[in-house]
Design an enzyme around this catalytic site. Sequence first.
Site, PDB file in Angstrom:
ATOM      1  N   ASN A 208       0.948  -1.279  -0.013  1.00 21.75           N
ATOM      2  CA  ASN A 208       0.079  -0.078   0.170  1.00 21.75           C
ATOM      3  C   ASN A 208       0.846   1.381   0.220  1.00 21.75           C
ATOM      4  OD1 ASN A 208       0.644   0.526   3.038  1.00 21.75           O
ATOM      5  ND2 ASN A 208      -0.463  -1.448   3.275  1.00 21.75           N
ATOM      6  N   ASP A 277      -4.146  -6.656   5.065  1.00 23.02           N
ATOM      7  CA  ASP A 277      -5.077  -7.778   5.865  1.00 23.02           C
ATOM      8  C   ASP A 277      -4.833  -9.020   5.032  1.00 23.02           C
ATOM      9  OD1 ASP A 277      -6.137  -6.020   7.695  1.00 23.02           O
ATOM     10  OD2 ASP A 277      -7.360  -5.080   6.127  1.00 23.02           O
ATOM     11  N   LYS A 287      10.198 -16.631 -10.787  1.00 19.52           N
ATOM     12  CA  LYS A 287       9.295 -15.397 -11.295  1.00 19.52           C
ATOM     13  C   LYS A 287       8.090 -15.989 -12.333  1.00 19.52           C
ATOM     14  CE  LYS A 287       9.692 -11.496 -14.682  1.00 19.52           C
ATOM     15  NZ  LYS A 287      10.185 -11.156 -15.825  1.00 19.52           N
TER      16      LYS A 287
HETATM   17  N1  CTP Z   1      -3.803  -3.480  12.085  1.00 22.20           N
HETATM   18  C1  CTP Z   1      -3.156  -4.509  12.632  1.00 22.20           C
HETATM   19  N2  CTP Z   1      -2.873  -5.732  11.855  1.00 22.20           N
HETATM   20  C2  CTP Z   1      -3.894  -6.100  10.687  1.00 22.20           C
HETATM   21  C3  CTP Z   1      -4.547  -4.898  10.164  1.00 22.20           C
HETATM   22  C4  CTP Z   1      -4.509  -3.560  11.101  1.00 22.20           C
HETATM   23  O1  CTP Z   1      -2.366  -4.485  13.585  1.00 22.20           O
HETATM   24  N3  CTP Z   1      -3.622  -7.120  10.173  1.00 22.20           N
HETATM   25  C5  CTP Z   1      -3.862  -2.295  12.786  1.00 22.20           C
HETATM   26  C6  CTP Z   1      -3.138  -1.160  12.129  1.00 22.20           C
HETATM   27  O2  CTP Z   1      -2.003  -0.913  12.584  1.00 22.20           O
HETATM   28  C7  CTP Z   1      -4.228   0.021  12.802  1.00 22.20           C
HETATM   29  C8  CTP Z   1      -5.643  -0.798  12.882  1.00 22.20           C
HETATM   30  O3  CTP Z   1      -5.265  -1.911  13.113  1.00 22.20           O
HETATM   31  O4  CTP Z   1      -3.589   0.585  14.060  1.00 22.20           O
HETATM   32  C9  CTP Z   1      -6.436  -0.459  12.014  1.00 22.20           C
HETATM   33  O5  CTP Z   1      -6.166  -0.840  10.764  1.00 22.20           O
HETATM   34  P1  CTP Z   1      -7.309  -0.560   9.441  1.00 22.20           P
HETATM   35  O6  CTP Z   1      -6.625  -1.216   8.292  1.00 22.20           O
HETATM   36  O7  CTP Z   1      -7.739   0.887   9.379  1.00 22.20           O
HETATM   37  O8  CTP Z   1      -8.392  -1.304   9.822  1.00 22.20           O
HETATM   38  P2  CTP Z   1      -8.838  -2.835   9.872  1.00 22.20           P
HETATM   39  O9  CTP Z   1      -8.913  -3.427  11.417  1.00 22.20           O
HETATM   40  O10 CTP Z   1      -7.818  -3.497   9.204  1.00 22.20           O
HETATM   41  O11 CTP Z   1     -10.355  -2.875   9.206  1.00 22.20           O
HETATM   42  P3  CTP Z   1     -10.561  -2.622   7.761  1.00 22.20           P
HETATM   43  O12 CTP Z   1      -9.439  -3.018   6.800  1.00 22.20           O
HETATM   44  O13 CTP Z   1     -11.586  -3.681   7.599  1.00 22.20           O
HETATM   45  O14 CTP Z   1     -11.221  -1.200   7.945  1.00 22.20           O
END
Ligand code: CTP
Length: 404
Positions: A208, A277, A287
């Site tokens: 990202n 996620d 590759k």
């Molecule tokens: N976070 C984490 N581990 C993950 C995803 C997120 O520890 N696998 C943490 C991020 O560092 C942040 C918080 O969760 O502090 C929220 O991250 P965000 O991406 O906004 O939310 P998600 O919980 O992943 O929810 P969604 O993507 O469904 O909005």
Amino acid sequence: MCEGKKIILGITGGIAAYKSAELTREFVKKGAQVTVIMTKNATKFITPLTLQTLSGNPVYTDTFSLTGEWEIGHISMAEAADIIVIAPATANIIGKIASGIADDLLSTTVMATRAPVLICPAMNTNMYANIIVRANCEKLASIGYYIMDADYGELACKTEGAGRLPPLDDIAEEVASILTEKDLAGENVLITAGPTREPFDPIRFISNYSSGKMGYAFAVMAKRRGADVTLITGPTVLPVPSGVKVHEVTTAVSMRDEVMKHFKESTIIIKVAAVADYRPAVLSDSKIKKDDGPFNITLERNPDIIAEIGKIKGDRILVGFAMETEDLLKNAYDKLLAKNMDLIVANDLSRPGSGFQYDTNSVRVIDRSGTVRKLPLMTKTKIADRVLDRIKKLRKDSKETGVV
Ligand code: CTP
């Protein structure tokens, strides 16, 4: 941190004296009032006019050329200073201060001040290694002077070794740190920053746009405020913050493992990282070659690090971030409750100047009671400082009530 502060910059006679012009600019840019004192030898390397133009203040060079009024003036200047920075500091000025000699304006001012004094050595590598210089530095450090280590590299005399003026950014950071109240002393702050990378073959990955700037700003500010800081970072191009323990990771799984290694000793955990996620279910050894049809990648869930921590956090303060494009406050507060955070910093990506890559951000900070505090557009450093204020308040409240 430097805004409105009175900095006396002492310049002594070494080739690195030319760098003090840039340092003066840096301090002025940060809002400090800079008064330059140069030794006679320093004026052979750089002109007082340059420093006067850059600092916007008269430059003082020699006690004996001062009128009686200025003789007293420099004592009051020494008294009014918030900090004295000597950069570059030669073996000579270090020796003089360590021996209590006050025979020119700079050494007299140092002797007359109660402000902190930061010494930034720069000299020939053999001089820097000389046992007398070492002993002088140790003596000064042991009685409360701040002494930076000289940098390693090629010196003006064409030798290589330790003796270069420390990088100007490090000097500026040291000044900011000295001028900052150490109200987070005793806290072990664990911070995650940057993106993660989820590879699917040896040369490609899913990631990202996170730059890491917000997380690094937390690391710098928590360190300035006296905390012991561990930064676990995904790939970024940012310089390593000085005085911070940095661990580099790439994937969400490696970030989780590293966080768990440092979890036990942490007292505050700030999860700024933009963790992927999902990761590709299969990682090819070689590759992946293209063909004519579409290309599909099956993704599987990554660990939710903050949710795991939320379950075992005990009395640690846990702070998360929420990146949202809609329903900011509701989504963020739901996340806070679902993952047992104490604070969540909600980042509205649709606002101009906010989010990934920018140096600024505009956020809302939400606590467990649902109270929302809005922080207007400001630098990420200031945001970090303000959120640390909230964390400190939570710590104070929890000490009073026994509840986190
Ligand atoms: N976070 C984490 N581990 C993950 C995803 C997120 O520890 N696998 C943490 C991020 O560092 C942040 C918080 O969760 O502090 C929220 O991250 P965000 O991406 O906004 O939310 P998600 O919980 O992943 O929810 P969604 O993507 O469904 O909005």
